[in-house]
Structures are given as structure tokens and as C-alpha cells.
Design a protein around this motif. Structure first.
Motif, PDB file in Angstrom:
ATOM      1  N   ILE A 139     -12.121   6.275  14.880  1.00  0.00           N
ATOM      2  CA  ILE A 139     -12.055   5.190  15.932  1.00  0.00           C
ATOM      3  C   ILE A 139     -13.027   4.156  15.675  1.00  0.00           C
ATOM      4  N   LYS A 140     -14.257   4.638  15.254  1.00  0.00           N
ATOM      5  CA  LYS A 140     -15.455   3.631  14.895  1.00  0.00           C
ATOM      6  C   LYS A 140     -14.797   2.586  13.879  1.00  0.00           C
ATOM      7  N   GLU A 141     -14.184   2.911  13.116  1.00  0.00           N
ATOM      8  CA  GLU A 141     -13.668   2.028  11.853  1.00  0.00           C
ATOM      9  C   GLU A 141     -12.312   1.699  12.147  1.00  0.00           C
ATOM     10  N   ASN A 142     -11.457   2.053  13.200  1.00  0.00           N
ATOM     11  CA  ASN A 142     -10.312   1.741  13.578  1.00  0.00           C
ATOM     12  C   ASN A 142      -9.372   2.021  12.377  1.00  0.00           C
ATOM     13  N   LEU A 143      -9.440   2.907  11.792  1.00  0.00           N
ATOM     14  CA  LEU A 143      -8.495   3.595  10.819  1.00  0.00           C
ATOM     15  C   LEU A 143      -7.680   4.892  11.321  1.00  0.00           C
ATOM     16  N   PHE A 144      -6.149   4.725  11.470  1.00  0.00           N
ATOM     17  CA  PHE A 144      -5.313   5.625  12.036  1.00  0.00           C
ATOM     18  C   PHE A 144      -4.202   5.817  11.259  1.00  0.00           C
ATOM     19  N   ALA A 145      -3.586   6.742  11.362  1.00  0.00           N
ATOM     20  CA  ALA A 145      -2.254   6.947  10.656  1.00  0.00           C
ATOM     21  C   ALA A 145      -0.970   6.701  11.794  1.00  0.00           C
ATOM     22  N   LYS A 146       0.233   6.547  11.372  1.00  0.00           N
ATOM     23  CA  LYS A 146       1.293   6.290  12.255  1.00  0.00           C
ATOM     24  C   LYS A 146       1.653   7.572  13.115  1.00  0.00           C
ATOM     25  N   ARG A 147       1.078   8.980  12.811  1.00  0.00           N
ATOM     26  CA  ARG A 147       1.411  10.134  13.615  1.00  0.00           C
ATOM     27  C   ARG A 147       0.354  11.057  13.094  1.00  0.00           C
ATOM     28  N   ILE A 148      -0.440  11.670  14.172  1.00  0.00           N
ATOM     29  CA  ILE A 148      -1.471  12.236  13.843  1.00  0.00           C
ATOM     30  C   ILE A 148      -1.304  13.633  14.851  1.00  0.00           C
ATOM     31  N   GLU A 194     -11.641   8.467   2.754  1.00  0.00           N
ATOM     32  CA  GLU A 194     -11.334   7.828   1.594  1.00  0.00           C
ATOM     33  C   GLU A 194      -9.770   7.524   1.550  1.00  0.00           C
ATOM     34  N   LEU A 195      -8.955   8.500   1.860  1.00  0.00           N
ATOM     35  CA  LEU A 195      -7.528   8.426   1.955  1.00  0.00           C
ATOM     36  C   LEU A 195      -7.059   7.369   3.042  1.00  0.00           C
ATOM     37  N   LEU A 196      -7.745   7.530   3.893  1.00  0.00           N
ATOM     38  CA  LEU A 196      -7.372   6.795   5.286  1.00  0.00           C
ATOM     39  C   LEU A 196      -7.663   5.050   4.964  1.00  0.00           C
ATOM     40  N   ARG A 197      -8.566   4.720   3.982  1.00  0.00           N
ATOM     41  CA  ARG A 197      -9.089   3.494   3.750  1.00  0.00           C
ATOM     42  C   ARG A 197      -8.176   2.917   2.619  1.00  0.00           C
ATOM     43  N   ASN A 198      -7.710   3.986   2.113  1.00  0.00           N
ATOM     44  CA  ASN A 198      -7.133   3.357   0.667  1.00  0.00           C
ATOM     45  C   ASN A 198      -5.387   3.652   0.500  1.00  0.00           C
ATOM     46  N   PHE A 199      -4.867   4.299   1.676  1.00  0.00           N
ATOM     47  CA  PHE A 199      -3.479   4.367   1.741  1.00  0.00           C
ATOM     48  C   PHE A 199      -2.870   4.103   3.217  1.00  0.00           C
ATOM     49  N   ASP A 200      -1.564   4.168   3.098  1.00  0.00           N
ATOM     50  CA  ASP A 200      -0.970   3.727   4.583  1.00  0.00           C
ATOM     51  C   ASP A 200      -0.512   5.337   4.629  1.00  0.00           C
ATOM     52  N   ILE A 201      -1.159   5.867   5.960  1.00  0.00           N
ATOM     53  CA  ILE A 201      -0.904   7.223   5.976  1.00  0.00           C
ATOM     54  C   ILE A 201       0.003   7.406   7.075  1.00  0.00           C
ATOM     55  N   GLU A 202       1.417   8.073   6.787  1.00  0.00           N
ATOM     56  CA  GLU A 202       2.248   8.241   7.615  1.00  0.00           C
ATOM     57  C   GLU A 202       2.042   9.280   8.740  1.00  0.00           C
ATOM     58  N   HIS A 203       1.589  10.575   8.211  1.00  0.00           N
ATOM     59  CA  HIS A 203       1.190  11.609   8.974  1.00  0.00           C
ATOM     60  C   HIS A 203      -0.110  12.145   8.717  1.00  0.00           C
ATOM     61  N   LEU A 204      -0.888  12.156   9.545  1.00  0.00           N
ATOM     62  CA  LEU A 204      -2.235  12.925   9.401  1.00  0.00           C
ATOM     63  C   LEU A 204      -2.425  14.206  10.170  1.00  0.00           C
ATOM     64  N   SER A 205      -2.529  15.282   9.587  1.00  0.00           N
ATOM     65  CA  SER A 205      -2.890  16.600  10.427  1.00  0.00           C
ATOM     66  C   SER A 205      -4.202  16.771  10.223  1.00  0.00           C
ATOM     67  N   MET A 210       0.968  -1.076  -0.098  1.00  0.00           N
ATOM     68  CA  MET A 210      -0.184  -0.005  -0.118  1.00  0.00           C
ATOM     69  C   MET A 210       0.818   1.041   0.107  1.00  0.00           C
ATOM     70  N   GLU A 211       0.322   2.095  -0.920  1.00  0.00           N
ATOM     71  CA  GLU A 211       1.531   3.446  -0.962  1.00  0.00           C
ATOM     72  C   GLU A 211       1.538   4.218   0.352  1.00  0.00           C
ATOM     73  N   LYS A 212       2.462   4.772   0.862  1.00  0.00           N
ATOM     74  CA  LYS A 212       2.588   5.660   1.986  1.00  0.00           C
ATOM     75  C   LYS A 212       2.416   7.154   1.425  1.00  0.00           C
ATOM     76  N   ILE A 213       1.571   8.076   2.105  1.00  0.00           N
ATOM     77  CA  ILE A 213       1.380   9.286   1.961  1.00  0.00           C
ATOM     78  C   ILE A 213       1.262   9.946   3.155  1.00  0.00           C
ATOM     79  N   SER A 214       1.021  11.296   3.329  1.00  0.00           N
ATOM     80  CA  SER A 214       0.833  12.228   4.489  1.00  0.00           C
ATOM     81  C   SER A 214      -0.175  12.872   4.115  1.00  0.00           C
ATOM     82  N   VAL A 215      -1.383  13.264   4.872  1.00  0.00           N
ATOM     83  CA  VAL A 215      -2.473  13.999   4.810  1.00  0.00           C
ATOM     84  C   VAL A 215      -2.657  15.098   5.364  1.00  0.00           C
TER      85      VAL A 215
END
Length: 123
Positions: free
Chosen positions: A60-69, A29-40, A1-6
């Protein structure tokens, strides 16, 4: 999965190297389809009822997180609510305690160079 920051914001431009999401639907949509390094995240968005806190609750409900928020909202009440919601999810073991959660409000009209360093260091 491609890594991006959002960068979720409907007013500010995203820092270099970040994908801009202007709505919580775009961000989810980005959280569901990409590996998020940083989410701001911003709290106040154009749609007052679909704000950053609602996004955090959906994450939280869908258990979708980034490595850093990072919460960058200038809205101190909304930003703190988002931060505390994420920290509670960590305490409840819904979200990994290894995820770094930061509260770093940004001004609306410019990015001070010291603040931008936070975004450059985490890539």
C-alpha cells in the motif's frame, strides 16, 4: 513487462504456473519488476515480525498491487487483518476498486481440488 502469478508462502508449495516467494522481500522484488496477474498471500512466515500483514502495508505504501489478490493464510486473525487492510486501501482510493481481493484460507498440508480450481480459473 512480463506477466506472472506469485504465491507467497514459506511452508506450502506453489500451485503449477506460480512463482514461489518465501519472504516479503522476494515478493516485493517481484511486485516491483513484473506485472502480477494473481498474488496469493500467506500471513505467517518464518520471521514472525516480517509477515504477510507487513507485506500488505508495504504494498500500500509503495502502491504496488496485482490484478487479483488472494489471502490464503490459515491464520484467521492474520488473514482477516490483511484482507481488511487491502479493502480499506480500496475505500481510501489508494488501491483500485477493480482489483479483486479474496479471503480463501488453505489447509497447511494439502490443496483440496475444489480450492485448486480457484487458482486454475484465474490464469
Amino acid at each position: 513487462m512480463e506477466k506472472i502469478s506469485v504465491f507467497l508462502d514459506d511452508y506450502r508449495k506453489a500451485p503449477d504456473g506460480y512463482v514461489l516467494a518465501e519472504t516479503i522481500d522476494e515478493c516485493m522484488e517481484l511486485l516491483r519488476n513484473f506485472d502480477i496477474e494473481h498474488l496469493s498471500l500467506d500471513h505467517d512466515l518464518l520471521n514472525r515480525t516480517r509477515n504477510g500483514l507487513m507485506l500488505v502495508q508495504k504494498m500500500i505504501k509503495e502502491n504496488l498491487f496485482a490484478k487479483r489478490i488472494t489471502i490464503h493464510s490459515a491464520n484467521s486473525v492474520g488473514g482477516k487483518a490483511m484482507y481488511h487492510c487491502l479493502k480499506q486501501a480500496q475505500q481510501d482510493l489508494i488501491m483500485s476498486p477493480a482489483i479483486i481481493v479474496s479471503l480463501r484460507p488453505l489447509p497447511l498440508n494439502f490443496f483440496p481440488s475444489k480450492v485448486l480450481q480457484h487458482y486454475l480459473e484465474i490464469r
